[in-house]
Design a protein around this motif. Structure first.
Motif, PDB file in Angstrom:
ATOM      1  N   GLU A  36      77.076  -9.450  42.310  1.00 34.99           N
ATOM      2  CA  GLU A  36      75.977  -8.587  42.755  1.00 34.99           C
ATOM      3  C   GLU A  36      74.634  -9.315  42.669  1.00 34.99           C
ATOM      4  O   GLU A  36      73.774  -9.144  43.534  1.00 34.99           O
ATOM      5  CB  GLU A  36      75.927  -7.324  41.903  1.00 34.99           C
ATOM      6  CG  GLU A  36      76.956  -6.273  42.254  1.00 34.99           C
ATOM      7  CD  GLU A  36      76.673  -4.942  41.568  1.00 34.99           C
ATOM      8  OE1 GLU A  36      75.953  -4.932  40.545  1.00 34.99           O
ATOM      9  OE2 GLU A  36      77.181  -3.913  42.055  1.00 34.99           O
ATOM     10  N   LYS A  83      74.212 -11.441  45.544  1.00 37.06           N
ATOM     11  CA  LYS A  83      74.402 -10.688  46.801  1.00 37.06           C
ATOM     12  C   LYS A  83      75.394 -11.382  47.745  1.00 37.06           C
ATOM     13  O   LYS A  83      75.076 -11.683  48.909  1.00 37.06           O
ATOM     14  CB  LYS A  83      73.063 -10.472  47.489  1.00 37.06           C
ATOM     15  CG  LYS A  83      72.079  -9.635  46.671  1.00 37.06           C
ATOM     16  CD  LYS A  83      70.753  -9.461  47.401  1.00 37.06           C
ATOM     17  CE  LYS A  83      69.832  -8.483  46.676  1.00 37.06           C
ATOM     18  NZ  LYS A  83      69.490  -8.915  45.311  1.00 37.06           N
ATOM     19  N   VAL A  84      76.592 -11.622  47.244  1.00 36.13           N
ATOM     20  CA  VAL A  84      77.635 -12.256  48.048  1.00 36.13           C
ATOM     21  C   VAL A  84      77.979 -11.380  49.242  1.00 36.13           C
ATOM     22  O   VAL A  84      78.186 -10.174  49.107  1.00 36.13           O
ATOM     23  CB  VAL A  84      78.892 -12.516  47.195  1.00 36.13           C
ATOM     24  CG1 VAL A  84      80.064 -12.950  48.065  1.00 36.13           C
ATOM     25  CG2 VAL A  84      78.594 -13.573  46.138  1.00 36.13           C
ATOM     26  N   LYS A  85      78.029 -12.015  50.425  1.00 35.73           N
ATOM     27  CA  LYS A  85      78.291 -11.294  51.671  1.00 35.73           C
ATOM     28  C   LYS A  85      79.567 -11.806  52.331  1.00 35.73           C
ATOM     29  O   LYS A  85      80.020 -12.920  52.061  1.00 35.73           O
ATOM     30  CB  LYS A  85      77.117 -11.458  52.639  1.00 35.73           C
ATOM     31  CG  LYS A  85      75.762 -11.036  52.091  1.00 35.73           C
ATOM     32  CD  LYS A  85      74.674 -11.278  53.117  1.00 35.73           C
ATOM     33  CE  LYS A  85      73.293 -11.009  52.547  1.00 35.73           C
ATOM     34  NZ  LYS A  85      72.911 -12.007  51.511  1.00 35.73           N
ATOM     35  N   ALA A  86      80.099 -10.986  53.217  1.00 37.84           N
ATOM     36  CA  ALA A  86      81.288 -11.361  53.980  1.00 37.84           C
ATOM     37  C   ALA A  86      81.025 -12.641  54.756  1.00 37.84           C
ATOM     38  O   ALA A  86      79.946 -12.823  55.336  1.00 37.84           O
ATOM     39  CB  ALA A  86      81.670 -10.229  54.939  1.00 37.84           C
ATOM     40  N   GLU A 122      80.556 -15.642  53.665  1.00 41.51           N
ATOM     41  CA  GLU A 122      79.887 -16.718  52.935  1.00 41.51           C
ATOM     42  C   GLU A 122      80.904 -17.550  52.148  1.00 41.51           C
ATOM     43  O   GLU A 122      81.945 -17.049  51.712  1.00 41.51           O
ATOM     44  CB  GLU A 122      78.835 -16.154  51.983  1.00 41.51           C
ATOM     45  CG  GLU A 122      77.631 -15.584  52.701  1.00 41.51           C
ATOM     46  CD  GLU A 122      76.488 -15.268  51.747  1.00 41.51           C
ATOM     47  OE1 GLU A 122      75.338 -15.641  52.064  1.00 41.51           O
ATOM     48  OE2 GLU A 122      76.744 -14.634  50.708  1.00 41.51           O
ATOM     49  N   LYS A 164      85.187  -8.844  49.045  1.00 39.69           N
ATOM     50  CA  LYS A 164      83.959  -8.775  49.837  1.00 39.69           C
ATOM     51  C   LYS A 164      84.070  -9.602  51.114  1.00 39.69           C
ATOM     52  O   LYS A 164      83.101  -9.742  51.853  1.00 39.69           O
ATOM     53  CB  LYS A 164      82.765  -9.281  49.012  1.00 39.69           C
ATOM     54  CG  LYS A 164      82.379  -8.380  47.843  1.00 39.69           C
ATOM     55  CD  LYS A 164      81.222  -8.995  47.057  1.00 39.69           C
ATOM     56  CE  LYS A 164      80.773  -8.116  45.914  1.00 39.69           C
ATOM     57  NZ  LYS A 164      80.059  -6.910  46.387  1.00 39.69           N
ATOM     58  N   ALA A 181      84.469 -12.811  51.315  1.00 35.15           N
ATOM     59  CA  ALA A 181      83.890 -14.144  51.197  1.00 35.15           C
ATOM     60  C   ALA A 181      84.993 -15.193  51.260  1.00 35.15           C
ATOM     61  O   ALA A 181      86.168 -14.903  50.995  1.00 35.15           O
ATOM     62  CB  ALA A 181      83.129 -14.263  49.885  1.00 35.15           C
ATOM     63  N   ASP A 194      77.488 -21.586  50.187  1.00 35.41           N
ATOM     64  CA  ASP A 194      76.290 -20.748  50.179  1.00 35.41           C
ATOM     65  C   ASP A 194      75.929 -20.293  48.765  1.00 35.41           C
ATOM     66  O   ASP A 194      74.747 -20.113  48.448  1.00 35.41           O
ATOM     67  CB  ASP A 194      76.527 -19.497  51.038  1.00 35.41           C
ATOM     68  CG  ASP A 194      76.876 -19.833  52.472  1.00 35.41           C
ATOM     69  OD1 ASP A 194      75.967 -20.266  53.204  1.00 35.41           O
ATOM     70  OD2 ASP A 194      78.053 -19.675  52.852  1.00 35.41           O
TER      71      ASP A 194
END
Length: 333
Positions: free
Chosen positions: A158, A161-164, A166, A188, A190, A227
């Motif tokens: 969190e 802010k790990v995003k799809a 990455e 998520k 990733a 990332d």
């Protein structure tokens, strides 16, 4: 204050008055841990008494025992001090205003963090709001392994802010936090790269990561830029891994002792970096217990040691070769 003791009375048993514990008697090697028996503290109206079946053993416990870190400094005049923040067991008594739990409920929790500790005990008094109900199809062993490590992994992801889509590099992917962080990051969507020894590569692959043997050379030569870096090692290993992060990438480092150094090096490379101190969250614990119950999250347990073998448990956690979590099988009578 009234306390419900019907579970004991119905079985013609007296409520427990004392508890066996494993305590740090002096800062130093694992052999400074020793068993002791102490009175159980009086409960308030909002507290419950838990008979502990399993307690988690975490790296912070060993570091505190060695005299390192904030918890050690704050408790240096309080020895003997009982470590332990993860527990799972059964409710055996409740305060008069407790509404969330009943005697016999199976519970787990992240308690006494960071200064109180106390998890290495046969019986623990806990605030009702610190505990989760354990689903029927989740073992107490699994439930005890989840709170601190799981919430550390959750909050680290969190924080950055790990995003799809990455690319996320997780150091020490086979450890207690690492193997959960892999699964949470994969959920998520990733792309997860995780480091481990040769013996754990297949394990990390099963969890959904691209596994990299850190013995094969410098990480920067083994993987494409990422990332996000989730640094669970700190020190020189964490610093070296910064070279793997793209310009403008994000870093979260977990070991507090080296966090400032890792963050300074990261920022010098143009990266966004931070450390975290995990904050207990029943909401997060509930969410992960539900995922375990649904088969969506695997909790790996390396070994459960009897409370009397706490020295060996600490030696195992300090070996750096632990796959998943180490537990103490406390088993209150």
């Amino acid at each position: 204050m009234a306390t419900d003791t019907s579970a004991f009375n119905s079985a013609h048993l007296e409520p427990p008055t004392h508890t066996q514990q494993l305590a740090i008697t002096a800062f130093g090697e694992a052999k400074t841990l020793a068993l002791q028996t102490q009175p159980i503290p009086k409960m308030t109206s909002q507290q419950v008494l838990v008979a502990v079946n399993f307690a988690g053993v975490n790296p912070i416990d060993a570091k505190t025992r060695a005299g390192l870190g904030w918890a050690a400094q704050q408790n240096k005049d309080n020895l003997p001090w009982v470590p332990g923040y993860d527990i799972a067991g059964q409710v055996v008594a409740i305060g008069e205003q407790v509404t969330e739990f009943a005697i016999g409920d199976r519970v787990s929790g992240f308690i006494g963090f960071p200064l109180q500790g106390g998890g290495y005990s046969q019986y623990v008094v806990a605030e009702q709001q610190a505990l989760s109900h354990v689903p029927d199809n989740v073992t107490l062993e699994t439930a005890a392994a989840l709170p601190l490590a799981g919430q550390t992994a959750w909050q680290a992801l969190e924080k950055v802010k790990v995003k799809a889509g990455e690319r996320v590099l997780i150091l020490a992917g086979a450890g207690g936090v690492g193997h959960l962080a892999i699964q949470l990051a994969t959920a998520k969507q990733a792309q997860v790269i995780a480091t481990a020894s040769q013996a754990n590569l297949a394990f990390l692959t099963e969890l959904g990561a691209h596994a990299v043997d850190y013995h094969q050379g410098a990480l920067v030569d083994l993987i494409e830029p990422v990332d996000v870096l989730i640094d669970l090692m700190g020190s020189e290993v964490g610093i070296a891994a910064l070279e793997c992060v793209k310009a403008g990438g994000r870093v979260v480092t977990i070991p507090t002792i080296t966090a400032d150094l890792v963050c300074q090096r990261a920022e010098a490379l143009g990266l966004s970096a931070c450390g975290i101190l995990v904050s207990p969250s029943v909401v997060q614990n509930n969410a992960m217990l539900e995922r375990v119950a649904l088969g969506q999250l695997q909790v790996e347990i390396a070994q459960s040691f009897p409370l009397s073998q706490g020295v060996q448990a600490h030696q195992q956690i300090e070996s750096g070769r632990t796959r998943g979590k180490v537990l103490l099988a406390v088993s209150a009578p």
